[in-house]
Scaffold this motif. Structure first.
Motif, PDB file in Angstrom:
ATOM      1  N   ALA A 187     107.286  67.252   2.226  1.00  0.00           N
ATOM      2  CA  ALA A 187     107.814  67.596   0.895  1.00  0.00           C
ATOM      3  C   ALA A 187     107.191  66.681  -0.159  1.00  0.00           C
ATOM      4  O   ALA A 187     106.847  67.132  -1.261  1.00  0.00           O
ATOM      5  CB  ALA A 187     109.329  67.468   0.877  1.00  0.00           C
ATOM      6  N   TYR A 202     101.623  68.587  -6.612  1.00  0.00           N
ATOM      7  CA  TYR A 202     102.139  69.188  -7.835  1.00  0.00           C
ATOM      8  C   TYR A 202     101.868  68.272  -9.035  1.00  0.00           C
ATOM      9  O   TYR A 202     101.384  68.707 -10.080  1.00  0.00           O
ATOM     10  CB  TYR A 202     103.642  69.454  -7.680  1.00  0.00           C
ATOM     11  N   MET A 211      97.620  67.586 -18.898  1.00  0.00           N
ATOM     12  CA  MET A 211      97.699  66.355 -19.692  1.00  0.00           C
ATOM     13  C   MET A 211      96.353  65.644 -19.774  1.00  0.00           C
ATOM     14  O   MET A 211      96.259  64.572 -20.354  1.00  0.00           O
ATOM     15  CB  MET A 211      98.736  65.418 -19.087  1.00  0.00           C
ATOM     16  N   ILE A 245     107.337  55.739  -8.160  1.00  0.00           N
ATOM     17  CA  ILE A 245     108.534  55.047  -7.679  1.00  0.00           C
ATOM     18  C   ILE A 245     109.757  55.871  -8.096  1.00  0.00           C
ATOM     19  O   ILE A 245     109.875  56.261  -9.260  1.00  0.00           O
ATOM     20  CB  ILE A 245     108.645  53.643  -8.329  1.00  0.00           C
ATOM     21  N   GLU A 257     103.701  67.241 -21.455  1.00  0.00           N
ATOM     22  CA  GLU A 257     103.998  66.301 -20.361  1.00  0.00           C
ATOM     23  C   GLU A 257     105.502  66.241 -20.111  1.00  0.00           C
ATOM     24  O   GLU A 257     105.952  66.336 -18.974  1.00  0.00           O
ATOM     25  CB  GLU A 257     103.473  64.913 -20.748  1.00  0.00           C
ATOM     26  N   LEU A 300     106.678  69.420 -18.421  1.00  0.00           N
ATOM     27  CA  LEU A 300     106.254  69.493 -17.016  1.00  0.00           C
ATOM     28  C   LEU A 300     107.048  68.519 -16.148  1.00  0.00           C
ATOM     29  O   LEU A 300     107.372  68.814 -15.002  1.00  0.00           O
ATOM     30  CB  LEU A 300     104.763  69.199 -16.907  1.00  0.00           C
ATOM     31  N   LEU A 301     107.361  67.380 -16.719  1.00  0.00           N
ATOM     32  CA  LEU A 301     108.135  66.403 -15.954  1.00  0.00           C
ATOM     33  C   LEU A 301     109.576  66.872 -15.759  1.00  0.00           C
ATOM     34  O   LEU A 301     110.255  66.426 -14.835  1.00  0.00           O
ATOM     35  CB  LEU A 301     108.079  65.034 -16.631  1.00  0.00           C
ATOM     36  N   ASP A 331     110.215  69.917 -14.902  1.00  0.00           N
ATOM     37  CA  ASP A 331     110.050  70.676 -13.645  1.00  0.00           C
ATOM     38  C   ASP A 331     109.862  69.718 -12.472  1.00  0.00           C
ATOM     39  O   ASP A 331     110.360  69.959 -11.369  1.00  0.00           O
ATOM     40  CB  ASP A 331     108.824  71.606 -13.730  1.00  0.00           C
ATOM     41  N   ALA A 332     109.125  68.630 -12.735  1.00  0.00           N
ATOM     42  CA  ALA A 332     108.874  67.661 -11.664  1.00  0.00           C
ATOM     43  C   ALA A 332     110.189  67.063 -11.152  1.00  0.00           C
ATOM     44  O   ALA A 332     110.354  66.825  -9.959  1.00  0.00           O
ATOM     45  CB  ALA A 332     107.956  66.550 -12.166  1.00  0.00           C
ATOM     46  N   PHE A 365     111.663  69.335  -8.752  1.00  0.00           N
ATOM     47  CA  PHE A 365     110.849  69.265  -7.533  1.00  0.00           C
ATOM     48  C   PHE A 365     111.252  68.034  -6.714  1.00  0.00           C
ATOM     49  O   PHE A 365     111.464  68.102  -5.496  1.00  0.00           O
ATOM     50  CB  PHE A 365     109.369  69.165  -7.932  1.00  0.00           C
ATOM     51  N   ILE A 366     111.389  66.919  -7.404  1.00  0.00           N
ATOM     52  CA  ILE A 366     111.750  65.662  -6.738  1.00  0.00           C
ATOM     53  C   ILE A 366     113.136  65.779  -6.098  1.00  0.00           C
ATOM     54  O   ILE A 366     113.339  65.371  -4.953  1.00  0.00           O
ATOM     55  CB  ILE A 366     111.713  64.487  -7.755  1.00  0.00           C
ATOM     56  N   ALA A 392     112.791  67.711  -2.969  1.00  0.00           N
ATOM     57  CA  ALA A 392     112.076  66.961  -1.926  1.00  0.00           C
ATOM     58  C   ALA A 392     112.992  65.913  -1.304  1.00  0.00           C
ATOM     59  O   ALA A 392     112.964  65.688  -0.086  1.00  0.00           O
ATOM     60  CB  ALA A 392     110.834  66.301  -2.528  1.00  0.00           C
ATOM     61  N   TYR A 405     112.633  57.610 -12.547  1.00  0.00           N
ATOM     62  CA  TYR A 405     111.433  57.546 -11.715  1.00  0.00           C
ATOM     63  C   TYR A 405     110.245  57.145 -12.584  1.00  0.00           C
ATOM     64  O   TYR A 405     110.272  57.310 -13.807  1.00  0.00           O
ATOM     65  CB  TYR A 405     111.170  58.815 -10.905  1.00  0.00           C
TER      66      TYR A 405
END
Lengths: 278, 123
Positions: free
Chosen positions: A202, A209, A218, A227, B45, B48-49, B51-52, B55-56, B59, B71
């Motif tokens: 994952a 991604y 970007m 982190i 940015e 998109l973060l 969405d990240a 995702f995180i 995961a 994070y």
């Protein structure tokens, strides 16, 4: 880990191995961990710092045991052989049956093996390579031969990375919750410590991604780490080093991020580099 | 949500980071719309973060574990991004990592701005 061991604890008939082939076959099918190589399981025991006797049964003529004290390999016995010679014989065995006996009193145990387990595993791999090279060079040109070589190389790489996680576990003690190392190009989990394979996978997907998101939208590239602060005083650090992604989950109340990044990881990476030079 | 207090958050951030501050942006997680942004902020940015973060979170379920307060993503070159998801909002901060030590960012600046952010969000 103890729970897993229960799956394979069955010491009753080790002294008198099954008499018939059908009995052996039936027995093997009953073992959930059948198919492991001795080398793989030795690393698990070392990583878990177990104090135990690991009995190994290849067939009616080949069986012996390893003795571990707090994850350190103290001794091995195979037929007339003892210590390192016995260990080297048994390490290369594949598809064995395993029994684990916990050692309650270590006072009478004599240490006959001084070499680090990792060195023994490396030496075993080297010998295997030599045997393969000397045995039949033509084989290497066959698809099967190449595949065998790839498996051997893969095994060596896995052994090295497992040793790194073992060092990390020793350095961090109970601060280390889970760790994994995965090959980013092949999407393959190479070594893990209490980390489910799907977690490593994952996070490989997450890295992919992020890489795509950063470079496509970007105009910058993802760096070499990220982190995540987690609940329950946990922190996850993902490091991209060469072809590998290392994911380390640890308790930041017991081990600081600074200690991990500046002391433990450099030490682990140095060990890996040293092993690669050897 | 108190917009004035959000602006105060930005001021605290700029003051604490000094020259290490590059840009910052606060968005709503629901639709990715920007609430507050500084001049250099990269809106793409920040979106998109958003969405990240989802995702995180997914995961992390595999461990299983849950995302905590922040994070931090290292970016090649001089930059790094700190993301603070907080309920319906997410704060993205871009810093010059050569000018801001990670220890200072995570141990000094972050606790201060999280408190200010929480105060702004619940007001």
């Amino acid at each position: 880990m103890n729970k897993d061991f229960k799956l394979i604890i069955d010491n009753e008939d080790l002294e008198s191995p099954p008499a018939t082939e059908s009995a052996i076959k039936d027995e093997l099918q009953r073992w959930p961990l059948f198919g492991l190589s001795v080398g793989s399981f030795l690393q698990v025991i070392a990583m878990e710092r177990q104090t135990c006797i690991m009995e190994v049964y290849l067939n009616t003529n080949h069986w012996g045991h390893f003795c571990f004290v707090e994850g350190e390999l103290y001794d091995a016995v195979y037929g007339e052989l003892h210590g390192e010679m016995a260990a080297m014989e048994m390490i290369s065995w594949e598809n064995v049956r395993l029994n684990i006996k916990q050692i309650l009193n270590t006072s009478g145990i004599v240490r006959r093996i001084d070499k680090n387990l990792m060195l023994l595993l490396m030496e075993s791999s080297r010998r295997r390579d030599e045997v393969q090279e000397n045995g039949d060079h033509d084989h290497l040109e066959d698809a099967d031969g190449i595949e065998d070589m790839e498996i051997v190389i893969d095994d060596v790489e896995r052994a090295k990375l497992s040793a790194c996680l073992s060092i990390m576990s020793k350095e961090m003690g109970d601060a280390l919750t889970a760790a994994s190392i995965a090959n980013m190009n092949e999407g393959k989990v190479m070594a893990s410590y209490h980390a489910p394979a799907e977690a490593a996978e994952a996070f490989l997907r997450l890295t992919k991604y992020l890489k795509n998101a950063f470079s496509a939208n970007m105009s910058v590239e993802l760096g070499d780490h990220f982190i995540l602060s987690l609940k329950d005083q946990q922190t996850l650090v993902a490091l991209m080093i060469g072809d590998y992604q290392w994911c380390v989950v640890f308790n930041h109340a017991k081990c600081t991020l600074g200690l991990l990044r500046n002391v433990i990881m450099p030490k682990v990476i140095k060990t890996l580099n040293d092993m690669n030079i050897e | 949500m108190n917009i004035q207090k959000l602006n105060v958050c930005m001021d605290i951030l700029k003051k604490d980071l000094g020259e290490g501050f590059v840009a910052s942006c606060i968005i709503t997680t629901e639709d990715g719309q920007v609430l507050v942004a500084t001049d250099q902020a990269n809106i793409a940015e920040a979106t998109l973060l958003n969405d990240a973060t989802a995702f995180i979170r997914n995961a992390l379920k595999t461990y299983p574990a849950e995302l905590g307060q922040y994070y931090y993503i290292d970016v090649a070159g001089n930059m790094a991004v700190l993301v603070i998801p907080f309920g319906d909002y997410q704060w993205t901060i871009t810093v010059n990592k050569k000018l801001v030590k990670l220890g200072l960012l995570l141990n000094v600046v972050l606790p201060a701005i999280i408190n200010a952010f929480e105060d702004a969000v619940v007001s």
